[in-house]
Design a protein around this motif. Structure first.
Motif, mmCIF file in Angstrom:
data_model
loop_
_atom_site.group_PDB
_atom_site.id
_atom_site.type_symbol
_atom_site.label_atom_id
_atom_site.label_comp_id
_atom_site.label_asym_id
_atom_site.label_seq_id
_atom_site.Cartn_x
_atom_site.Cartn_y
_atom_site.Cartn_z
ATOM 1 N N ALA A 18 -5.903 2.504 2.455
ATOM 2 C CA ALA A 18 -4.812 3.484 2.454
ATOM 3 C C ALA A 18 -4.105 3.423 3.801
ATOM 4 N N LEU A 19 -2.881 3.907 3.829
ATOM 5 C CA LEU A 19 -2.160 3.983 5.093
ATOM 6 C C LEU A 19 -2.779 5.055 5.974
ATOM 7 N N ALA A 20 -2.867 4.780 7.253
ATOM 8 C CA ALA A 20 -3.338 5.771 8.213
ATOM 9 C C ALA A 20 -2.160 6.537 8.812
ATOM 10 N N ARG A 21 -0.966 5.981 8.655
ATOM 11 C CA ARG A 21 0.275 6.597 9.147
ATOM 12 C C ARG A 21 1.352 6.403 8.095
ATOM 13 N N ASP A 22 2.403 7.198 8.164
ATOM 14 C CA ASP A 22 3.535 7.038 7.260
ATOM 15 C C ASP A 22 4.277 5.740 7.568
ATOM 16 N N ILE A 25 0.843 -1.204 0.000
ATOM 17 C CA ILE A 25 0.000 0.000 0.000
ATOM 18 C C ILE A 25 0.878 1.253 0.000
ATOM 19 N N GLY A 26 1.928 1.249 0.823
ATOM 20 C CA GLY A 26 2.821 2.406 0.893
ATOM 21 C C GLY A 26 3.463 2.719 -0.447
ATOM 22 N N LEU A 27 3.971 1.712 -1.122
ATOM 23 C CA LEU A 27 4.582 1.917 -2.434
ATOM 24 C C LEU A 27 3.541 2.367 -3.453
ATOM 25 N N TYR A 28 2.390 1.750 -3.438
ATOM 26 C CA TYR A 28 1.311 2.087 -4.372
ATOM 27 C C TYR A 28 0.887 3.544 -4.203
ATOM 28 N N GLN A 29 0.786 4.003 -2.971
ATOM 29 C CA GLN A 29 0.429 5.397 -2.717
ATOM 30 C C GLN A 29 1.537 6.338 -3.195
ATOM 31 N N ARG A 30 2.784 5.955 -3.029
ATOM 32 C CA ARG A 30 3.896 6.785 -3.516
ATOM 33 C C ARG A 30 3.879 6.911 -5.037
ATOM 34 N N HIS A 36 -1.336 6.661 -6.343
ATOM 35 C CA HIS A 36 -2.666 6.086 -6.183
ATOM 36 C C HIS A 36 -3.204 6.405 -4.790
ATOM 37 N N ALA A 37 -4.478 6.721 -4.705
ATOM 38 C CA ALA A 37 -5.083 7.080 -3.417
ATOM 39 C C ALA A 37 -5.333 5.858 -2.545
ATOM 40 N N VAL A 38 -5.854 4.790 -3.141
ATOM 41 C CA VAL A 38 -6.191 3.580 -2.382
ATOM 42 C C VAL A 38 -5.807 2.336 -3.171
ATOM 43 N N ALA A 39 -5.655 1.250 -2.448
ATOM 44 C CA ALA A 39 -5.370 -0.052 -3.040
ATOM 45 C C ALA A 39 -6.512 -0.994 -2.697
ATOM 46 N N ASP A 98 11.886 0.875 6.412
ATOM 47 C CA ASP A 98 13.090 0.035 6.316
ATOM 48 C C ASP A 98 12.823 -1.192 5.452
ATOM 49 N N VAL A 99 11.678 -1.823 5.680
ATOM 50 C CA VAL A 99 11.318 -3.018 4.911
ATOM 51 C C VAL A 99 11.187 -2.665 3.435
ATOM 52 N N LEU A 100 10.463 -1.595 3.125
ATOM 53 C CA LEU A 100 10.281 -1.202 1.730
ATOM 54 C C LEU A 100 11.629 -0.878 1.086
ATOM 55 N N ARG A 101 12.497 -0.197 1.801
ATOM 56 C CA ARG A 101 13.830 0.115 1.283
ATOM 57 C C ARG A 101 14.583 -1.168 0.927
ATOM 58 N N GLU A 102 14.519 -2.175 1.802
ATOM 59 C CA GLU A 102 15.169 -3.470 1.537
ATOM 60 C C GLU A 102 14.571 -4.151 0.310
ATOM 61 N N VAL A 103 13.252 -4.100 0.220
ATOM 62 C CA VAL A 103 12.562 -4.719 -0.919
ATOM 63 C C VAL A 103 13.019 -4.082 -2.221
ATOM 64 N N LEU A 104 13.032 -2.764 -2.258
ATOM 65 C CA LEU A 104 13.394 -2.061 -3.483
ATOM 66 C C LEU A 104 14.861 -2.197 -3.844
ATOM 67 N N ALA A 105 15.711 -2.463 -2.860
ATOM 68 C CA ALA A 105 17.150 -2.623 -3.104
ATOM 69 C C ALA A 105 17.516 -4.047 -3.513
ATOM 70 N N ALA A 106 16.618 -4.990 -3.322
ATOM 71 C CA ALA A 106 16.912 -6.391 -3.620
ATOM 72 C C ALA A 106 17.105 -6.581 -5.124
#
Length: 144
Positions: free
Chosen positions: A68-72, A17-22, A25-28, A134-142
């Protein structure tokens, strides 16, 4: 006994959801997330409902419905996700009291309780130190 994947699937959903919003997109939808996680949308909806109750995601109804995310992502830790979808202790003791006349039956619960409490304390500390950013950063760097 099989391992429980609820934390993993819930973290997957939040990061997705976080990546999709970035990406603008408003919602997933739960269907989109389920496709990524290769699971049933009902599984995703149940987990997202628990995450919503914990204040980590929000749902929108009507036209443009979705999640959608309720927090960052920077403010959501793996511990937050864990506590939302895995309430209760990490390890359970016997469902019924063991034979108190047996030396093992008498002492096993106190012995294991101390060990389990230490493991759970360490796990909670580790999970609290990792954000979904942190998790998303790891995912995108893989490497792909």
């Amino acid at each position: 006994m099989s391992a429980n994947s609820r934390l993993t699937i819930a973290a997957h959903a939040v990061a997705w959801i976080g990546l999709y919003q970035r990406q603008g997109h408003a919602v997933a939808t739960s269907e989109q997330i389920a496709t990524s996680a290769n699971t049933n949308p009902v599984v995703i909806r149940r987990l997202l409902g628990e995450l919503r109750r914990a204040g980590l995601v929000e749902s929108r109804r009507g036209a443009g419905a979705g999640w959608a995310l309720a927090r960052d992502l920077e403010s959501i830790t793996l511990l937050d996700v864990h506590d939302a979808v895995e309430p209760g202790p990490l390890f359970a003791l016997h469902r019924s009291t063991p034979d108190q006349g047996c030396v093992i039956g008498y002492g096993i619960q106190p012995a294991l309780r101390g060990i389990y409490d230490g493991i759970e304390e360490n796990l909670r500390r580790e999970l609290a130190g990792v954000t979904l950013e942190d998790v998303l950063r790891e995912v995108l760097a893989a490497p792909r």
